[in-house]
Design an enzyme around this catalytic site. Structure first.
Site, PDB file in Angstrom:
ATOM      1  N   GLU A 192      13.015  78.476  58.011  1.00  0.00           N
ATOM      2  CA  GLU A 192      14.220  78.860  57.266  1.00  0.00           C
ATOM      3  C   GLU A 192      15.473  78.656  58.124  1.00  0.00           C
ATOM      4  O   GLU A 192      16.507  79.260  57.858  1.00  0.00           O
ATOM      5  CB  GLU A 192      14.135  80.336  56.824  1.00  0.00           C
ATOM      6  CG  GLU A 192      12.935  80.691  55.978  1.00  0.00           C
ATOM      7  CD  GLU A 192      13.147  80.415  54.475  1.00  0.00           C
ATOM      8  OE1 GLU A 192      14.211  79.875  54.112  1.00  0.00           O
ATOM      9  OE2 GLU A 192      12.234  80.736  53.699  1.00  0.00           O
ATOM     10  N   HIS A 212      14.795  88.112  57.895  1.00  0.00           N
ATOM     11  CA  HIS A 212      14.113  87.952  56.606  1.00  0.00           C
ATOM     12  C   HIS A 212      12.723  88.562  56.732  1.00  0.00           C
ATOM     13  O   HIS A 212      12.011  88.291  57.699  1.00  0.00           O
ATOM     14  CB  HIS A 212      14.008  86.471  56.224  1.00  0.00           C
ATOM     15  CG  HIS A 212      12.994  86.223  55.149  1.00  0.00           C
ATOM     16  ND1 HIS A 212      13.083  86.810  53.903  1.00  0.00           N
ATOM     17  CD2 HIS A 212      11.852  85.501  55.132  1.00  0.00           C
ATOM     18  CE1 HIS A 212      12.040  86.444  53.173  1.00  0.00           C
ATOM     19  NE2 HIS A 212      11.268  85.655  53.898  1.00  0.00           N
ATOM     20  N   HIS A 262       9.327  90.891  54.244  1.00  0.00           N
ATOM     21  CA  HIS A 262       8.691  91.089  52.936  1.00  0.00           C
ATOM     22  C   HIS A 262       8.363  92.572  52.707  1.00  0.00           C
ATOM     23  O   HIS A 262       7.184  92.946  52.721  1.00  0.00           O
ATOM     24  CB  HIS A 262       7.385  90.271  52.868  1.00  0.00           C
ATOM     25  CG  HIS A 262       7.536  88.794  53.111  1.00  0.00           C
ATOM     26  ND1 HIS A 262       6.480  87.976  53.481  1.00  0.00           N
ATOM     27  CD2 HIS A 262       8.616  87.976  53.007  1.00  0.00           C
ATOM     28  CE1 HIS A 262       6.903  86.726  53.608  1.00  0.00           C
ATOM     29  NE2 HIS A 262       8.198  86.702  53.346  1.00  0.00           N
ATOM     30  N   HIS A 297       9.886  87.814  46.440  1.00  0.00           N
ATOM     31  CA  HIS A 297       9.631  87.241  47.763  1.00  0.00           C
ATOM     32  C   HIS A 297       9.912  88.223  48.902  1.00  0.00           C
ATOM     33  O   HIS A 297       9.003  88.567  49.654  1.00  0.00           O
ATOM     34  CB  HIS A 297      10.435  85.943  47.925  1.00  0.00           C
ATOM     35  CG  HIS A 297      10.240  85.252  49.246  1.00  0.00           C
ATOM     36  ND1 HIS A 297      10.561  83.934  49.463  1.00  0.00           N
ATOM     37  CD2 HIS A 297       9.764  85.698  50.431  1.00  0.00           C
ATOM     38  CE1 HIS A 297      10.282  83.605  50.717  1.00  0.00           C
ATOM     39  NE2 HIS A 297       9.803  84.664  51.329  1.00  0.00           N
TER      40      HIS A 297
HETATM   41  O1  2HA Z   1       8.751  82.057  57.602  1.00  0.00           O
HETATM   42  O2  2HA Z   1       8.665  84.317  55.221  1.00  0.00           O
HETATM   43  O3  2HA Z   1      10.019  82.691  53.603  1.00  0.00           O
HETATM   44  C1  2HA Z   1       7.972  82.689  56.712  1.00  0.00           C
HETATM   45  C2  2HA Z   1       8.713  83.163  55.526  1.00  0.00           C
HETATM   46  C3  2HA Z   1       9.495  82.168  54.759  1.00  0.00           C
HETATM   47 ZN    ZN Z   2       9.417  84.939  53.322  1.00  0.00          ZN
END
Ligand code: 2HA
Ligand code: ZN
Length: 269
Positions: free
Chosen positions: A119, A142, A144, A214
């Site tokens: 990313e 970023h 999850h 996501h």
């Molecule tokens: O790099 O979560 O969205 C792994 C991720 C990409």
């Molecule tokens: Zn991701």
């Protein structure tokens, strides 16, 4: 092999703080396999000796041209690397890159030729915007988070500031410590330009945005600051879901109680 961090207290502390955050992402169950990314602008911690260091990789294209980043340095999680490994060995599961004169490519300078996150274009585009706007923010994260991602599967929650208001009303601290709320980015392919562009747009108004089905993308002073904002939002999401699991929709703080918070903490809205 000698690490670039040796004898460099401030740079070492920044990388170690980032590694600590990577550990929290894993412990929270937000970073399965190689999930998530962290990118930290470390340009202000780089000395002349580091500027002279030779590249240890080929020159590689970023995919976009970002004039604000000429000569900047970033610590980046490595592509395919795991947060739980980065937590213990940050310089083996991430690397420091230098943006080249053309502002469209980079080289890795330390410690090992670990390729940065998939990313990278979206993370660097956000960093370029932060620099252009004079922001003191140096980190993008970023990850999850389970409950927030679950909430993004419910269409009525994806309207502007619907989740912001629900999450703020679960516990007073959420509004105080995530005062801009939670932006929403419609589903787009991971790593795509479409995802990068809508993230960039939504981050004009929010510090944390929810990528539909996501994860979240946050910016902050450092990785810990970005993590804290995600963590308070996640706490509110957990409270909402716990109430639902007990069989009722939580009442939430009243309008008047929220207004009282806004005034007491001098919040923007
Ligand atoms: O790099 O979560 O969205 C792994 C991720 C990409
Ligand atoms: Zn991701």
């Amino acid at each position: 092999m000698k690490s670039i961090l040796e004898g460099r207290t401030a740079l070492r502390a920044e990388v170690e703080k980032t590694a600590e955050v990577a550990g929290y992402l894993w412990q929270n169950g937000w970073a399965e396999r190689n999930g998530g990314n962290i990118t930290v602008n470390v340009t202000h911690l780089v000395d002349n000796d580091i500027r002279q260091l030779p590249a240890i990789s080929e020159q590689r294209p970023i995919g976009i041209t970002l004039p604000a980043l000429r000569g900047c340095y970033f610590y980046c999680k490595g592509t395919g690397k795991r947060m739980r490994d980065l937590a213990r060995q940050p310089m083996e599961n991430g690397s420091i890159i230098r943006i080249q004169e053309d502002c469209a490519s980079y080289v890795i300078i330390a410690d090992q030729p670990v390729l940065p996150t998939s990313e990278l274009p979206s993370h660097l585009a956000v960093h370029a915007r932060l620099i252009e706007s004079g922001s003191p923010y140096k980190a993008t994260v970023h990850t999850h988070p389970i409950e927030l991602v679950a909430m993004s599967h419910h269409r009525p929650f994806l309207g502007k500031d619907v989740l912001t208001n629900i999450l703020w009303s679960m516990i007073p601290e959420t509004k105080a410590f995530c005062p801009l709320g939670l932006g929403i980015v419609p589903y787009a392919l991971p790593g795509s330009n479409a995802l990068a562009e809508s993230t960039l747009r939504e981050l004009e108004d929010y510090d944390v945005v929810l990528w539909e089905k996501h994860g979240v993308f946050a910016k902050g002073l450092d990785a810990m600051d970005a993590f804290d904002q995600i963590d308070v939002l996640s706490k509110s999401a957990k409270i909402y879901l716990s109430a639902k699991a007990m069989g009722f929709v939580p009442e939430g703080m009243t309008e008047a109680q929220m207004k009282e918070m806004t005034a007491a903490f001098h919040l923007p809205r």
